[in-house]
Motif scaffolding. Structure first.
Motif, mmCIF file in Angstrom:
data_model
loop_
_atom_site.group_PDB
_atom_site.id
_atom_site.type_symbol
_atom_site.label_atom_id
_atom_site.label_comp_id
_atom_site.label_asym_id
_atom_site.label_seq_id
_atom_site.Cartn_x
_atom_site.Cartn_y
_atom_site.Cartn_z
ATOM 1 N N LEU A 133 54.163 -1.410 89.830
ATOM 2 C CA LEU A 133 53.131 -1.695 90.972
ATOM 3 C C LEU A 133 53.984 -2.416 92.095
ATOM 4 C CD1 LEU A 133 50.456 -3.474 88.573
ATOM 5 C CD2 LEU A 133 50.654 -1.148 89.369
ATOM 6 N N GLY A 134 53.930 -1.589 93.266
ATOM 7 C CA GLY A 134 54.711 -2.252 94.412
ATOM 8 C C GLY A 134 53.961 -1.594 95.699
ATOM 9 N N THR A 135 54.859 -0.912 96.691
ATOM 10 C CA THR A 135 54.154 -0.360 97.656
ATOM 11 C C THR A 135 53.227 0.663 97.492
ATOM 12 O OG1 THR A 135 55.991 -0.697 98.777
ATOM 13 C CG2 THR A 135 54.782 1.014 99.890
ATOM 14 N N GLY A 136 53.354 1.402 96.450
ATOM 15 C CA GLY A 136 52.542 2.312 95.630
ATOM 16 C C GLY A 136 52.480 1.887 94.268
ATOM 17 N N ILE A 137 52.190 3.116 93.367
ATOM 18 C CA ILE A 137 52.439 3.144 91.972
ATOM 19 C C ILE A 137 53.060 3.943 91.543
ATOM 20 C CG2 ILE A 137 51.195 3.006 89.554
ATOM 21 C CD1 ILE A 137 48.556 2.047 91.087
ATOM 22 N N GLY A 138 54.343 3.417 90.824
ATOM 23 C CA GLY A 138 55.329 4.410 90.468
ATOM 24 C C GLY A 138 55.112 4.517 88.934
ATOM 25 N N SER A 139 55.589 5.718 88.280
ATOM 26 C CA SER A 139 55.174 6.155 86.974
ATOM 27 C C SER A 139 56.335 6.709 86.029
ATOM 28 C CB SER A 139 53.809 6.627 86.595
ATOM 29 O OG SER A 139 53.925 7.903 87.044
ATOM 30 N N ALA A 140 56.386 6.411 84.955
ATOM 31 C CA ALA A 140 57.161 7.196 83.987
ATOM 32 C C ALA A 140 56.700 7.362 82.540
ATOM 33 C CB ALA A 140 58.506 6.411 83.810
ATOM 34 N N MET A 141 56.668 8.692 82.161
ATOM 35 C CA MET A 141 56.432 8.707 80.658
ATOM 36 C C MET A 141 57.434 9.216 79.985
ATOM 37 S SD MET A 141 52.994 11.158 81.874
ATOM 38 C CE MET A 141 52.212 11.551 80.156
ATOM 39 N N VAL A 142 57.520 8.425 78.714
ATOM 40 C CA VAL A 142 58.528 8.474 77.742
ATOM 41 C C VAL A 142 58.096 8.732 76.398
ATOM 42 C CG1 VAL A 142 60.725 7.578 76.701
ATOM 43 C CG2 VAL A 142 60.131 7.077 79.222
ATOM 44 N N HIS A 143 58.240 9.903 75.720
ATOM 45 C CA HIS A 143 57.919 10.174 74.442
ATOM 46 C C HIS A 143 58.802 10.294 73.492
ATOM 47 C CE1 HIS A 143 56.027 12.479 71.061
ATOM 48 N NE2 HIS A 143 55.133 11.977 71.545
ATOM 49 N N ASP A 144 58.885 9.622 72.571
ATOM 50 C CA ASP A 144 59.701 9.074 71.475
ATOM 51 C C ASP A 144 61.417 9.218 72.272
ATOM 52 O OD1 ASP A 144 58.067 9.225 69.466
ATOM 53 O OD2 ASP A 144 58.398 11.172 68.739
ATOM 54 N N GLY A 145 61.463 8.431 73.125
ATOM 55 C CA GLY A 145 62.500 8.171 73.918
ATOM 56 C C GLY A 145 62.994 9.514 74.913
ATOM 57 N N VAL A 146 62.271 10.472 74.927
ATOM 58 C CA VAL A 146 62.349 11.549 75.746
ATOM 59 C C VAL A 146 61.666 11.453 77.098
ATOM 60 C CG1 VAL A 146 62.504 14.148 76.005
ATOM 61 C CG2 VAL A 146 63.040 13.199 73.813
ATOM 62 N N LEU A 147 62.220 11.611 78.089
ATOM 63 C CA LEU A 147 61.392 11.436 79.582
ATOM 64 C C LEU A 147 60.672 12.674 80.108
ATOM 65 C CD1 LEU A 147 60.945 9.987 82.064
ATOM 66 C CD2 LEU A 147 63.003 11.157 83.094
ATOM 67 N N VAL A 148 59.526 12.477 80.082
ATOM 68 C CA VAL A 148 58.893 13.587 80.907
ATOM 69 C C VAL A 148 58.537 13.366 82.392
ATOM 70 C CG1 VAL A 148 56.528 14.822 80.879
ATOM 71 C CG2 VAL A 148 57.339 13.685 78.683
ATOM 72 N N PRO A 149 59.675 14.045 83.145
ATOM 73 C CA PRO A 149 60.010 13.635 84.580
ATOM 74 C C PRO A 149 58.686 13.825 85.539
ATOM 75 C CG PRO A 149 60.842 15.637 84.081
ATOM 76 C CD PRO A 149 60.377 14.942 82.737
ATOM 77 N N ASN A 150 58.844 12.966 86.531
ATOM 78 C CA ASN A 150 57.916 13.133 87.835
ATOM 79 C C ASN A 150 56.432 13.254 87.479
ATOM 80 O OD1 ASN A 150 60.516 13.742 89.511
ATOM 81 N ND2 ASN A 150 60.435 15.748 88.590
ATOM 82 N N SER A 151 56.075 12.128 86.717
ATOM 83 C CA SER A 151 54.732 12.016 86.551
ATOM 84 C C SER A 151 53.710 11.735 87.546
ATOM 85 C CB SER A 151 54.484 11.260 85.409
ATOM 86 O OG SER A 151 54.893 9.845 85.544
ATOM 87 N N GLU A 152 54.147 10.784 88.607
ATOM 88 C CA GLU A 152 53.357 10.556 89.852
ATOM 89 C C GLU A 152 52.015 10.186 89.288
ATOM 90 O OE1 GLU A 152 54.626 10.298 92.805
ATOM 91 O OE2 GLU A 152 56.808 10.931 92.347
ATOM 92 N N LEU A 153 51.979 9.252 88.349
ATOM 93 C CA LEU A 153 50.510 8.984 87.909
ATOM 94 C C LEU A 153 49.607 8.010 88.858
ATOM 95 C CD1 LEU A 153 51.007 8.633 84.203
ATOM 96 C CD2 LEU A 153 50.085 10.553 85.467
ATOM 97 N N GLY A 154 50.529 7.177 89.695
ATOM 98 C CA GLY A 154 49.907 6.436 91.039
ATOM 99 C C GLY A 154 49.039 7.267 91.863
ATOM 100 N N HIS A 155 49.025 8.759 91.812
ATOM 101 C CA HIS A 155 48.385 9.647 92.613
ATOM 102 C C HIS A 155 46.978 10.118 91.943
ATOM 103 C CE1 HIS A 155 51.038 9.271 95.770
ATOM 104 N NE2 HIS A 155 51.900 9.650 95.170
ATOM 105 N N LEU A 156 46.705 9.659 90.650
ATOM 106 C CA LEU A 156 45.519 10.122 89.972
ATOM 107 C C LEU A 156 44.087 9.624 90.930
ATOM 108 C CD1 LEU A 156 46.215 9.173 86.208
ATOM 109 C CD2 LEU A 156 45.868 11.606 87.144
ATOM 110 N N GLU A 157 43.196 10.528 90.890
ATOM 111 C CA GLU A 157 41.937 10.017 91.546
ATOM 112 C C GLU A 157 41.324 9.055 90.528
ATOM 113 O OE1 GLU A 157 37.971 11.934 93.043
ATOM 114 O OE2 GLU A 157 39.897 12.934 93.617
ATOM 115 N N VAL A 158 40.816 7.869 90.975
ATOM 116 C CA VAL A 158 40.058 6.945 90.393
ATOM 117 C C VAL A 158 38.856 6.464 91.230
ATOM 118 C CG1 VAL A 158 39.917 4.824 89.054
ATOM 119 C CG2 VAL A 158 42.006 6.065 89.063
ATOM 120 N N ASP A 159 37.611 6.842 90.714
ATOM 121 C CA ASP A 159 36.547 6.372 91.478
ATOM 122 C C ASP A 159 36.589 7.025 93.007
ATOM 123 O OD1 ASP A 159 35.740 4.968 89.304
ATOM 124 O OD2 ASP A 159 36.600 3.228 90.042
ATOM 125 N N GLY A 160 37.218 8.152 92.993
ATOM 126 C CA GLY A 160 37.033 8.750 94.363
ATOM 127 C C GLY A 160 38.077 8.709 95.354
#
Length: 247
Positions: A133-160
């Motif tokens: 949580l900073g200038t925007g919202i950065g995100s990372a997804m890690v499953h069992d220690g393996v990175l799922v890159p470039n998730s960009e979940l800060g750009h999800l649409e929430v309440d429009g």
């Protein structure tokens, strides 16, 4: 084994150090340079070369974070850096300039890998989502220690709205929100992550995580929500770890 080198390249500063992967911390004192303006690939490469030259005994692989999407070493977006990065094969450019293997990674992804390996999500199986949580919202997804890159979940649409425009730390400051008001927005955001991904743990990083006692308990979600522990070391540590894994 020689310690791999991690560099955290941001819009205002570039910092780096060799990293001891046995403990997930710097193996030597970190060095920091100001980010050149404009932050073009060539100008930044010059600074990176100067930075690693400050550690003359190091010849290890280097991991470099970039504030943008990275696919197979090619930068696909540019946040707070020069647009000339877009389309640049940063792995190839920096490997040639530094004369050693270089692997580039999104900055939030590096932080996520570090938190999963050494920090707040260490030992957690299943899906971990790390948000910064900073200038925007950065995100990372890690499953069992393996990175799922470039998730960009800060750009999800929430309440429009693009989530980071209302729930980032900058949004809190810009609108002079109380901790309680901000926590309401974060609750909506993190409940959306829960609904879509069912993570085991949500890790919250960024500078505001140091104030977690003020607001984290106000965010009402079912998933364990914990503050990041590596703080400003996470980018360097994660970049070095990924460089080691990929070399």
């Amino acid at each position: 084994m020689e310690h791999p080198f991690g560099i955290d390249f941001g819009g205002t500063g570039i910092k780096g150090a060799p990293v001891d992967l046995s403990v997930g911390d710097f193996a030597d004192e970190r060095v920091r340079f100001a980010t050149p303006q404009p932050a073009t690939p060539d100008a930044v490469a010059d600074v990176l070369a100067e930075l690693v030259a400050a550690f003359p005994r190091s010849r290890s692989a280097v991991g470099v974070t970039v504030p943008g999407v990275v696919r197979r070493g090619v930068v696909g977006s540019a946040a707070n850096i020069d647009d000339a990065w877009i389309g640049t094969d940063a792995d190839a450019l920096l490997t040639e300039r530094l004369d050693r293997p270089v692997h580039v990674v999104n900055d939030a992804d590096a932080a996520g890998v570090a938190e999963a390996a050494y920090g707040a999500a260490r030992g957690v199986t299943g899906l971990v989502i790390v948000t910064t949580l900073g200038t925007g919202i950065g995100s990372a997804m890690v499953h069992d220690g393996v990175l799922v890159p470039n998730s960009e979940l800060g750009h999800l649409e929430v309440d429009g709205h693009d989530a980071e425009t209302r729930a980032s730390n900058v949004a809190r400051k810009r609108e002079d929100l109380s901790w309680e008001e901000w926590a309401e927005r974060l609750t909506r955001y993190y409940r959306t992550l829960e609904m879509l991904f069912s993570p085991e743990v949500l890790v919250v990083g960024g500078g505001v995580s140091k104030d977690a006692d003020e607001w984290l308990h106000l965010v009402d979600v079912a998933t364990p929500l914990v503050p990041a522990t590596l703080r400003n070391r996470a980018g360097v540590v994660g970049a070095a770890l990924l460089a080691h894994r990929l070399t």
